[in-house]
Write a protein that holds these residues in place. Structure first.
Motif, mmCIF file in Angstrom:
data_model
loop_
_atom_site.group_PDB
_atom_site.id
_atom_site.type_symbol
_atom_site.label_atom_id
_atom_site.label_comp_id
_atom_site.label_asym_id
_atom_site.label_seq_id
_atom_site.Cartn_x
_atom_site.Cartn_y
_atom_site.Cartn_z
ATOM 1 N N SER A 6 0.844 -1.190 0.000
ATOM 2 C CA SER A 6 0.000 0.000 0.000
ATOM 3 C C SER A 6 0.877 1.238 0.000
ATOM 4 O O SER A 6 2.094 1.159 0.195
ATOM 5 C CB SER A 6 -0.919 -0.007 1.222
ATOM 6 N N GLY A 7 0.237 2.387 -0.197
ATOM 7 C CA GLY A 7 0.945 3.660 -0.131
ATOM 8 C C GLY A 7 1.229 4.293 -1.479
ATOM 9 O O GLY A 7 1.742 5.412 -1.540
ATOM 10 N N CYS A 21 4.534 -2.774 3.056
ATOM 11 C CA CYS A 21 4.217 -4.146 2.671
ATOM 12 C C CYS A 21 3.992 -4.932 3.950
ATOM 13 O O CYS A 21 4.949 -5.259 4.658
ATOM 14 C CB CYS A 21 5.334 -4.765 1.849
ATOM 15 N N ALA A 22 2.726 -5.194 4.241
ATOM 16 C CA ALA A 22 2.359 -5.924 5.445
ATOM 17 C C ALA A 22 2.188 -7.403 5.112
ATOM 18 O O ALA A 22 1.427 -7.752 4.208
ATOM 19 C CB ALA A 22 1.066 -5.362 6.023
ATOM 20 N N ALA A 23 2.909 -8.234 5.830
ATOM 21 C CA ALA A 23 2.870 -9.673 5.568
ATOM 22 C C ALA A 23 1.966 -10.376 6.564
ATOM 23 O O ALA A 23 1.915 -10.012 7.746
ATOM 24 C CB ALA A 23 4.280 -10.257 5.647
ATOM 25 N N SER A 24 1.281 -11.387 6.080
ATOM 26 C CA SER A 24 0.493 -12.256 6.949
ATOM 27 C C SER A 24 0.719 -13.691 6.516
ATOM 28 O O SER A 24 0.960 -13.968 5.341
ATOM 29 C CB SER A 24 -0.988 -11.891 6.891
ATOM 30 N N GLY A 25 0.676 -14.581 7.488
ATOM 31 C CA GLY A 25 0.907 -15.993 7.181
ATOM 32 C C GLY A 25 2.370 -16.367 7.131
ATOM 33 O O GLY A 25 2.701 -17.520 6.852
ATOM 34 N N ILE A 26 3.224 -15.415 7.408
ATOM 35 C CA ILE A 26 4.657 -15.654 7.406
ATOM 36 C C ILE A 26 5.313 -14.628 8.312
ATOM 37 O O ILE A 26 4.882 -13.477 8.351
ATOM 38 C CB ILE A 26 5.249 -15.569 5.981
ATOM 39 N N MET A 27 6.316 -15.058 9.070
ATOM 40 C CA MET A 27 7.078 -14.133 9.898
ATOM 41 C C MET A 27 8.287 -13.693 9.104
ATOM 42 O O MET A 27 9.163 -14.492 8.791
ATOM 43 C CB MET A 27 7.502 -14.815 11.208
ATOM 44 N N ILE A 28 8.330 -12.430 8.740
ATOM 45 C CA ILE A 28 9.369 -11.964 7.819
ATOM 46 C C ILE A 28 10.732 -11.791 8.484
ATOM 47 O O ILE A 28 11.718 -11.577 7.795
ATOM 48 C CB ILE A 28 8.959 -10.637 7.139
ATOM 49 N N SER A 29 10.780 -11.872 9.806
ATOM 50 C CA SER A 29 12.012 -11.517 10.519
ATOM 51 C C SER A 29 13.226 -12.334 10.071
ATOM 52 O O SER A 29 14.354 -11.841 10.152
ATOM 53 C CB SER A 29 11.800 -11.667 12.024
ATOM 54 N N ILE A 30 13.008 -13.559 9.605
ATOM 55 C CA ILE A 30 14.149 -14.399 9.247
ATOM 56 C C ILE A 30 14.462 -14.350 7.759
ATOM 57 O O ILE A 30 15.383 -15.023 7.297
ATOM 58 C CB ILE A 30 13.913 -15.864 9.671
ATOM 59 N N PHE A 31 13.711 -13.533 7.025
ATOM 60 C CA PHE A 31 13.885 -13.491 5.573
ATOM 61 C C PHE A 31 14.403 -12.140 5.097
ATOM 62 O O PHE A 31 14.053 -11.100 5.662
ATOM 63 C CB PHE A 31 12.549 -13.749 4.862
ATOM 64 N N ALA A 32 15.205 -12.183 4.043
ATOM 65 C CA ALA A 32 15.494 -10.955 3.319
ATOM 66 C C ALA A 32 14.241 -10.562 2.541
ATOM 67 O O ALA A 32 13.493 -11.426 2.072
ATOM 68 C CB ALA A 32 16.663 -11.166 2.368
ATOM 69 N N MET A 33 14.023 -9.258 2.439
ATOM 70 C CA MET A 33 12.843 -8.733 1.757
ATOM 71 C C MET A 33 13.287 -7.747 0.684
ATOM 72 O O MET A 33 14.328 -7.105 0.802
ATOM 73 C CB MET A 33 11.939 -8.004 2.751
ATOM 74 N N GLY A 34 12.476 -7.623 -0.348
ATOM 75 C CA GLY A 34 12.835 -6.695 -1.411
ATOM 76 C C GLY A 34 11.640 -5.936 -1.947
ATOM 77 O O GLY A 34 10.495 -6.349 -1.778
ATOM 78 N N CYS A 94 6.420 -6.038 -3.383
ATOM 79 C CA CYS A 94 7.333 -6.534 -2.359
ATOM 80 C C CYS A 94 7.532 -8.038 -2.562
ATOM 81 O O CYS A 94 6.702 -8.711 -3.182
ATOM 82 C CB CYS A 94 6.864 -6.211 -0.958
ATOM 83 N N TYR A 95 8.642 -8.520 -2.022
ATOM 84 C CA TYR A 95 9.088 -9.884 -2.328
ATOM 85 C C TYR A 95 9.782 -10.475 -1.121
ATOM 86 O O TYR A 95 10.509 -9.772 -0.417
ATOM 87 C CB TYR A 95 10.052 -9.825 -3.519
ATOM 88 N N VAL A 96 9.524 -11.761 -0.881
ATOM 89 C CA VAL A 96 10.186 -12.496 0.188
ATOM 90 C C VAL A 96 11.220 -13.419 -0.426
ATOM 91 O O VAL A 96 10.876 -14.366 -1.142
ATOM 92 C CB VAL A 96 9.182 -13.323 1.008
ATOM 93 N N TYR A 97 12.480 -13.149 -0.167
ATOM 94 C CA TYR A 97 13.552 -14.022 -0.665
ATOM 95 C C TYR A 97 13.505 -15.359 0.066
ATOM 96 O O TYR A 97 13.184 -15.437 1.242
ATOM 97 C CB TYR A 97 14.911 -13.370 -0.453
ATOM 98 N N GLY A 98 13.830 -16.388 -0.661
ATOM 99 C CA GLY A 98 13.852 -17.710 -0.068
ATOM 100 C C GLY A 98 12.523 -18.429 -0.123
ATOM 101 O O GLY A 98 12.461 -19.654 -0.017
ATOM 102 N N ARG A 99 11.449 -17.678 -0.292
ATOM 103 C CA ARG A 99 10.112 -18.252 -0.435
ATOM 104 C C ARG A 99 9.489 -17.851 -1.771
ATOM 105 O O ARG A 99 8.471 -18.400 -2.159
ATOM 106 C CB ARG A 99 9.198 -17.808 0.717
ATOM 107 N N GLU A 100 10.082 -16.861 -2.425
ATOM 108 C CA GLU A 100 9.611 -16.403 -3.743
ATOM 109 C C GLU A 100 8.147 -15.984 -3.703
ATOM 110 O O GLU A 100 7.381 -16.269 -4.625
ATOM 111 C CB GLU A 100 9.850 -17.480 -4.799
ATOM 112 N N TYR A 101 7.776 -15.319 -2.629
ATOM 113 C CA TYR A 101 6.422 -14.778 -2.542
ATOM 114 C C TYR A 101 6.420 -13.347 -3.059
ATOM 115 O O TYR A 101 7.285 -12.552 -2.706
ATOM 116 C CB TYR A 101 5.926 -14.779 -1.091
ATOM 117 N N TRP A 102 5.397 -13.028 -3.858
ATOM 118 C CA TRP A 102 5.218 -11.679 -4.372
ATOM 119 C C TRP A 102 3.941 -11.072 -3.832
ATOM 120 O O TRP A 102 2.913 -11.749 -3.732
ATOM 121 C CB TRP A 102 5.115 -11.703 -5.899
ATOM 122 N N GLY A 103 3.994 -9.777 -3.537
ATOM 123 C CA GLY A 103 2.783 -9.044 -3.208
ATOM 124 C C GLY A 103 2.065 -8.666 -4.492
ATOM 125 O O GLY A 103 2.575 -8.853 -5.597
ATOM 126 N N LYS A 104 0.863 -8.113 -4.354
ATOM 127 C CA LYS A 104 0.051 -7.762 -5.527
ATOM 128 C C LYS A 104 0.477 -6.472 -6.179
ATOM 129 O O LYS A 104 0.094 -6.212 -7.300
ATOM 130 C CB LYS A 104 -1.426 -7.678 -5.129
#
Length: 112
Positions: A6-7, A21-34, A94-104
């Motif tokens: 958002s924003g 980029c608000a994440a749900s269903g995953i704790m982002i603390s252990i992942f690199a984010m982009g 936004c993107y979660v490295y290691g899980r290859e999740y993409w935001g909308k």
């Protein structure tokens, strides 16, 4: 897993926006984010990334203007964008490295 970006919005050149980029269903603390962006007719490109230990990396085109940060307690990653230029116009993802999740994605439009 959901990544809610958002924003985005319409802003004049020289202005600022802050993406979240608000994440749900995953704790982002252990992942690199982009944060990535895709302008019309162009390939998706890396804008900025932040590791789990807060090491940051930026595309040359945004260095000194954009700042990526994370708040693990809020499970959220931010992109502060200053001194925006028309060429920053794109959909930002936004993107979660290691899980290859993409935001909308959220659209940023910078008018000249």
């Amino acid at each position: 897993v959901q990544l809610q970006a958002s924003g985005g919005g319409l802003v004049q050149a020289g202005g600022s926006l802050r993406l979240s980029c608000a994440a749900s269903g995953i704790m982002i603390s252990i992942f690199a984010m982009g944060w990535y962006r895709q302008a019309p007719g162009k390939q998706r490109e890396l804008v900025a990334s932040v590791t789990s230990t807060n090491f940051t990396n930026y595309a040359n085109s945004v260095k000194g203007r954009f700042t990526i940060s994370r708040d693990n307690a809020k499970n959220t990653v931010y992109l502060q964008m200053n001194s925006l230029k028309p060429e920053d116009t794109a959909v930002y993802y936004c993107y979660v490295y290691g899980r290859e999740y993409w935001g909308k994605g959220t659209l940023v439009t910078v008018s000249s």
